[in-house]
Design a protein around this motif. Structure first.
Motif, PDB file in Angstrom:
ATOM      1  N   ALA A   1       0.822  -1.218   0.000  1.00 10.89           N
ATOM      2  CA  ALA A   1       0.000   0.000   0.000  1.00 10.89           C
ATOM      3  C   ALA A   1       0.857   1.269   0.000  1.00 10.89           C
ATOM      4  CB  ALA A   1      -0.934   0.008   1.204  1.00 10.89           C
ATOM      5  N   ASN A   2       2.083   1.178   0.487  1.00 12.80           N
ATOM      6  CA  ASN A   2       2.978   2.339   0.583  1.00 12.80           C
ATOM      7  C   ASN A   2       4.176   2.219  -0.361  1.00 12.80           C
ATOM      8  OD1 ASN A   2       2.176   4.082   3.179  1.00 12.80           O
ATOM      9  ND2 ASN A   2       1.731   1.938   3.602  1.00 12.80           N
ATOM     10  N   TRP A   3       4.097   1.292  -1.327  1.00 15.97           N
ATOM     11  CA  TRP A   3       5.270   0.940  -2.112  1.00 15.97           C
ATOM     12  C   TRP A   3       5.888   2.118  -2.860  1.00 15.97           C
ATOM     13  CZ3 TRP A   3       9.144  -1.766  -1.846  1.00 15.97           C
ATOM     14  CH2 TRP A   3      10.030  -1.902  -2.919  1.00 15.97           C
ATOM     15  N   GLU A   4       5.099   2.953  -3.470  1.00 14.21           N
ATOM     16  CA  GLU A   4       5.639   4.064  -4.253  1.00 14.21           C
ATOM     17  C   GLU A   4       6.522   4.967  -3.380  1.00 14.21           C
ATOM     18  OE1 GLU A   4       6.351   5.455  -7.901  1.00 14.21           O
ATOM     19  OE2 GLU A   4       5.064   3.746  -7.463  1.00 14.21           O
ATOM     20  N   ASN A   5       6.050   5.282  -2.186  1.00 14.51           N
ATOM     21  CA  ASN A   5       6.805   6.122  -1.261  1.00 14.51           C
ATOM     22  C   ASN A   5       8.082   5.405  -0.793  1.00 14.51           C
ATOM     23  OD1 ASN A   5       7.048   8.556   0.392  1.00 14.51           O
ATOM     24  ND2 ASN A   5       6.765   7.148   2.104  1.00 14.51           N
ATOM     25  N   ILE A   6       7.955   4.119  -0.476  1.00 16.51           N
ATOM     26  CA  ILE A   6       9.114   3.340  -0.009  1.00 16.51           C
ATOM     27  C   ILE A   6      10.184   3.286  -1.098  1.00 16.51           C
ATOM     28  CG2 ILE A   6       9.879   1.015   0.638  1.00 16.51           C
ATOM     29  CD1 ILE A   6       7.075   0.680   1.996  1.00 16.51           C
ATOM     30  N   ARG A   7       9.783   2.947  -2.314  1.00 15.89           N
ATOM     31  CA  ARG A   7      10.730   2.850  -3.425  1.00 15.89           C
ATOM     32  C   ARG A   7      11.434   4.184  -3.658  1.00 15.89           C
ATOM     33  NH1 ARG A   7      10.634   4.376  -8.353  1.00 15.89           N
ATOM     34  NH2 ARG A   7       8.410   4.804  -8.394  1.00 15.89           N
ATOM     35  N   ASN A   8      10.665   5.270  -3.672  1.00 18.21           N
ATOM     36  CA  ASN A   8      11.260   6.598  -3.868  1.00 18.21           C
ATOM     37  C   ASN A   8      12.248   6.932  -2.761  1.00 18.21           C
ATOM     38  OD1 ASN A   8       9.805   7.024  -6.211  1.00 18.21           O
ATOM     39  ND2 ASN A   8       8.150   8.114  -5.183  1.00 18.21           N
ATOM     40  N   TYR A   9      11.915   6.576  -1.514  1.00 20.36           N
ATOM     41  CA  TYR A   9      12.812   6.855  -0.388  1.00 20.36           C
ATOM     42  C   TYR A   9      14.125   6.081  -0.539  1.00 20.36           C
ATOM     43  CZ  TYR A   9      14.697   7.345   4.279  1.00 20.36           C
ATOM     44  OH  TYR A   9      15.532   7.615   5.333  1.00 20.36           O
ATOM     45  N   ILE A  10      14.033   4.807  -0.884  1.00 18.13           N
ATOM     46  CA  ILE A  10      15.241   3.991  -1.041  1.00 18.13           C
ATOM     47  C   ILE A  10      16.113   4.566  -2.146  1.00 18.13           C
ATOM     48  CG2 ILE A  10      16.125   1.728  -1.738  1.00 18.13           C
ATOM     49  CD1 ILE A  10      13.598   0.520  -0.364  1.00 18.13           C
ATOM     50  N   GLU A  11      15.513   4.880  -3.281  1.00 18.03           N
ATOM     51  CA  GLU A  11      16.301   5.372  -4.406  1.00 18.03           C
ATOM     52  C   GLU A  11      16.919   6.744  -4.137  1.00 18.03           C
ATOM     53  OE1 GLU A  11      13.819   4.825  -7.867  1.00 18.03           O
ATOM     54  OE2 GLU A  11      14.037   2.640  -7.708  1.00 18.03           O
ATOM     55  N   ALA A  12      16.252   7.550  -3.340  1.00 22.16           N
ATOM     56  CA  ALA A  12      16.790   8.875  -3.022  1.00 22.16           C
ATOM     57  C   ALA A  12      17.876   8.825  -1.958  1.00 22.16           C
ATOM     58  CB  ALA A  12      15.664   9.805  -2.567  1.00 22.16           C
ATOM     59  N   ASN A  13      17.863   7.792  -1.110  1.00 16.88           N
ATOM     60  CA  ASN A  13      18.766   7.767   0.045  1.00 16.88           C
ATOM     61  C   ASN A  13      19.814   6.667   0.034  1.00 16.88           C
ATOM     62  OD1 ASN A  13      17.694   9.934   2.006  1.00 16.88           O
ATOM     63  ND2 ASN A  13      15.870   8.891   1.270  1.00 16.88           N
ATOM     64  N   ALA A  14      19.798   5.778  -0.945  1.00 13.40           N
ATOM     65  CA  ALA A  14      20.806   4.715  -1.010  1.00 13.40           C
ATOM     66  C   ALA A  14      22.163   5.330  -1.345  1.00 13.40           C
ATOM     67  CB  ALA A  14      20.410   3.673  -2.048  1.00 13.40           C
ATOM     68  N   LYS A  15      23.166   5.082  -0.497  1.00 14.45           N
ATOM     69  CA  LYS A  15      24.506   5.623  -0.728  1.00 14.45           C
ATOM     70  C   LYS A  15      25.109   5.010  -1.987  1.00 14.45           C
ATOM     71  CE  LYS A  15      25.385   6.421   4.133  1.00 14.45           C
ATOM     72  NZ  LYS A  15      26.068   5.980   5.325  1.00 14.45           N
ATOM     73  N   SER A  16      24.800   3.752  -2.192  1.00 15.57           N
ATOM     74  CA  SER A  16      25.240   3.076  -3.413  1.00 15.57           C
ATOM     75  C   SER A  16      24.126   2.120  -3.806  1.00 15.57           C
ATOM     76  CB  SER A  16      26.554   2.322  -3.176  1.00 15.57           C
ATOM     77  OG  SER A  16      26.313   1.156  -2.411  1.00 15.57           O
ATOM     78  N   LYS A  17      24.269   1.519  -4.940  1.00 18.89           N
ATOM     79  CA  LYS A  17      23.217   0.621  -5.435  1.00 18.89           C
ATOM     80  C   LYS A  17      23.567  -0.842  -5.196  1.00 18.89           C
ATOM     81  CE  LYS A  17      20.890   4.102  -6.936  1.00 18.89           C
ATOM     82  NZ  LYS A  17      19.949   4.704  -6.038  1.00 18.89           N
TER      83      LYS A  17
END
Length: 197
Positions: free
Chosen positions: A108-124
């Motif tokens: 239900a919150n996936w879009e927000n979670i995905r955006n947060y991870i992609e914006a804050n991941a130091k590396s991939k």
């Protein structure tokens, strides 16, 4: 009358020299005062900026240590995750996740979670993404989930007598699993980037 007096003073050799010298001294004094005042303010502003940066760094370090302690405590016997790498849910973790409906909350919150991870991941790399998921789920649920979902998780924690962070590793692992599935990352890649190995 005052203008005539100034003209007479300026007209005389001693008067114009004295007047010009007085103006120069006044200008020098003003420059000194303004420079001193500006320097003092710059020093104070720099000190405040440095203090602010130090406080921010200290806060982040404290949150990181707290997260590590919470993750460690959740990996104790009867914890919600298994301690071996790559981290996975224990039987108890799977039961509680199902009871809480965590996978549905993540969906239900996936879009927000995905955006947060992609914006804050130091590396991939897989290890860093896993760490981000677990730490974020432990110390900042509100950045991953909407208020209603966070309230449900808090209520569950309260009703079961556990601190909210107790569920962080479990939630983080499930978020990691979903993110890896969407991105086509194998869970086995975590060990390839683990700095402890």
């Amino acid at each position: 009358m005052g203008v005539e007096l100034i003209r007479e003073i300026l007209g005389s050799a001693a008067g114009s020299l004295g007047f010009v010298l007085s103006l120069l001294l006044l200008a020098g004094w003003l420059i000194y005062r303004i420079t001193k005042y500006t320097t003092e303010w710059n020093c104070k502003l720099n000190a405040v900026k440095d203090l602010s940066e130090n406080l921010k760094t200290a806060r982040e370090d404290i949150l990181y240590i707290k997260t590590k302690l919470e993750i460690f405590s959740s990996n104790m016997p009867n914890g919600l995750t298994q301690s071996h790498s790559p981290i996975g849910l224990s039987e108890k973790g799977e039961e509680i996740a199902a009871k809480m409906g965590i996978e549905q909350m993540i969906a239900a919150n996936w879009e927000n979670i995905r955006n947060y991870i992609e914006a804050n991941a130091k590396s991939k790399n897989a290890y860093d993404i896993q760490q981000l998921c677990i730490e974020s789920a432990t110390i900042s649920l509100d950045k991953l989930f909407n208020t209603e979902t966070v309230d449900k998780i808090k209520e569950f924690a309260f009703n079961n007598g556990q601190p909210l962070a107790y569920y962080g590793s479990m939630i983080g692992v499930l978020i990691r699993n979903k993110y890896f599935e969407v991105k086509g990352i194998a869970v086995g890649e975590i060990d390839e980037h683990d700095p402890n190995k």
